[in-house]
Design a protein around this motif. Structure first.
Motif, short mmCIF file in Angstrom:
data_model
loop_
_atom_site.label_atom_id
_atom_site.label_comp_id
_atom_site.label_asym_id
_atom_site.label_seq_id
_atom_site.Cartn_x
_atom_site.Cartn_y
_atom_site.Cartn_z
N PRO A 54 -10.96 62.29 43.75
CA PRO A 54 -12.14 61.54 43.28
C PRO A 54 -11.77 60.59 42.15
CG PRO A 54 -12.64 63.87 43.45
CD PRO A 54 -11.17 63.74 43.70
N ARG A 55 -12.41 59.43 42.10
CA ARG A 55 -12.00 58.38 41.16
C ARG A 55 -12.35 58.69 39.71
NH1 ARG A 55 -12.65 52.52 43.97
NH2 ARG A 55 -11.52 52.00 42.08
N ASP A 56 -13.26 59.65 39.51
CA ASP A 56 -13.61 59.97 38.13
C ASP A 56 -12.75 61.12 37.57
OD1 ASP A 56 -14.63 61.97 39.67
OD2 ASP A 56 -16.65 61.94 38.80
N ASP A 57 -11.69 61.47 38.32
CA ASP A 57 -10.77 62.49 37.83
C ASP A 57 -9.37 61.90 37.79
OD1 ASP A 57 -9.78 64.90 36.95
OD2 ASP A 57 -10.32 66.04 38.75
N ARG A 58 -8.43 62.62 37.19
CA ARG A 58 -7.06 62.10 37.10
C ARG A 58 -6.40 62.14 38.48
NH1 ARG A 58 -7.72 67.36 38.05
NH2 ARG A 58 -5.98 68.74 37.45
N ASN A 59 -5.44 61.25 38.67
CA ASN A 59 -4.66 61.22 39.91
C ASN A 59 -3.23 61.60 39.56
OD1 ASN A 59 -2.91 60.30 42.01
ND2 ASN A 59 -4.56 58.98 42.78
#
Lengths: 130, 137
Positions: A54-59
């Motif tokens: 998800p884009r609101d978490d770290r990758n």
């Protein structure tokens, strides 16, 4: 000091990869050297470029790839552990007749000798995993 | 590469042989690592003592039985293999439940000798404290 880092768990299920990454960044910021990060067991899953968290978490993969690009840290994935879990570079994919590869930028696939070398040549080998 | 450096390196095996992959992939490190000619020790404690259990049979779980590979430790020049006595006792086991692992003693005309040594927790703690590198699986 020269650190070797061993990451034994995949991203997200365990915090091991996060903590290893933060340790590596902190070590470099403090003037230490990170000789190599070796990914073993499910840790090899940190090196797929096909994850879409998800884009609101770290990758995690992108954090590791950025660290390799900006600091030149050597990110090595164990070949035997990677084959079991479907982490392939172009060479490996071709060798095993697979229709695609998935290794992320900055990572390379090699053997357990790279872990041994890190254990022997680094001042400290620090393990992250359960 | 790493020429001339000889470190004291301990492999710690604390998990059961099946159920997770740590024991199998840990053993792979020991066998590959043997080529690097370090001062190697291998210890089995906690559920790791189950890795050396004699008569393992994995037919019903559909997983490869890799227990015979431990018998090759001697051939890979590993000479220091420890099993923690308390871990065995806590699991209702004793040394008679473990597989026979031997090595050929090059200083005794190649005589076959037992490789595994039972030690107590205090002694294992001391061995750990002497190491340069500990890899725990």
């Amino acid at each position: 000091m020269r650190f070797g880092i061993l990451v034994n768990e995949g991203p997200y299920t365990h915090q091991a990869s996060d903590t290893a990454y933060r340790f590596a960044v902190a070590a470099i910021e403090s003037g230490h050297e990170v000789f190599r990060v070796f990914f073993y067991h499910d840790g090899v899953n940190n090196g797929t470029r096909l994850s879409v968290p998800p884009r609101d978490d770290r990758n995690m993969q992108m954090l590791w790839s950025d660290l390799a690009a900006k600091q030149g840290v050597d990110l090595v994935i164990c070949v035997a552990a990677a084959q079991r879990r479907g982490i392939l570079d172009a060479n490996e994919a071709k060798r095993h007749g697979k229709d695609g590869d998935n290794i992320a930028p900055g990572f390379r696939i090699s053997g357990l000798g790279q872990l041994m070398e890190a254990a022997i040549e680094a001042d400290r080998l620090v393990t992250f995993g359960d | 590469m790493a020429e001339g450096i000889k470190k004291k390196l301990l492999y710690v095996n604390r998990k059961a042989p099946y159920g997770t992959i740590y024991a199998l992939e840990g053993l792979e490190v020991v066998l590959v690592g043997a080529a690097f000619e370090q001062d190697v020790s291998v210890a089995f404690l906690d559920d790791g003592v189950f890795q050396l259990l004699d008569g393992q049979d994995t037919a019903d779980i559909g997983v490869k039985n890799f227990s015979r590979a431990y018998k090759a430790l001697g051939d890979f020049e590993v000479r220091k293999v420890y099993v923690e006595r308390e871990s065995l006792a806590e699991r209702g086991l004793d040394s008679a439940d473990l597989m026979q692992i031997t090595y050929e003693d090059e200083n005794d005309d190649g005589a076959e000798k037992p490789l595994v040594r039972l030690i107590d927790r205090r002694e294992l703690a001391h061995i750990m404290s002497e190491q340069d590198v500990i890899l725990s699986f």
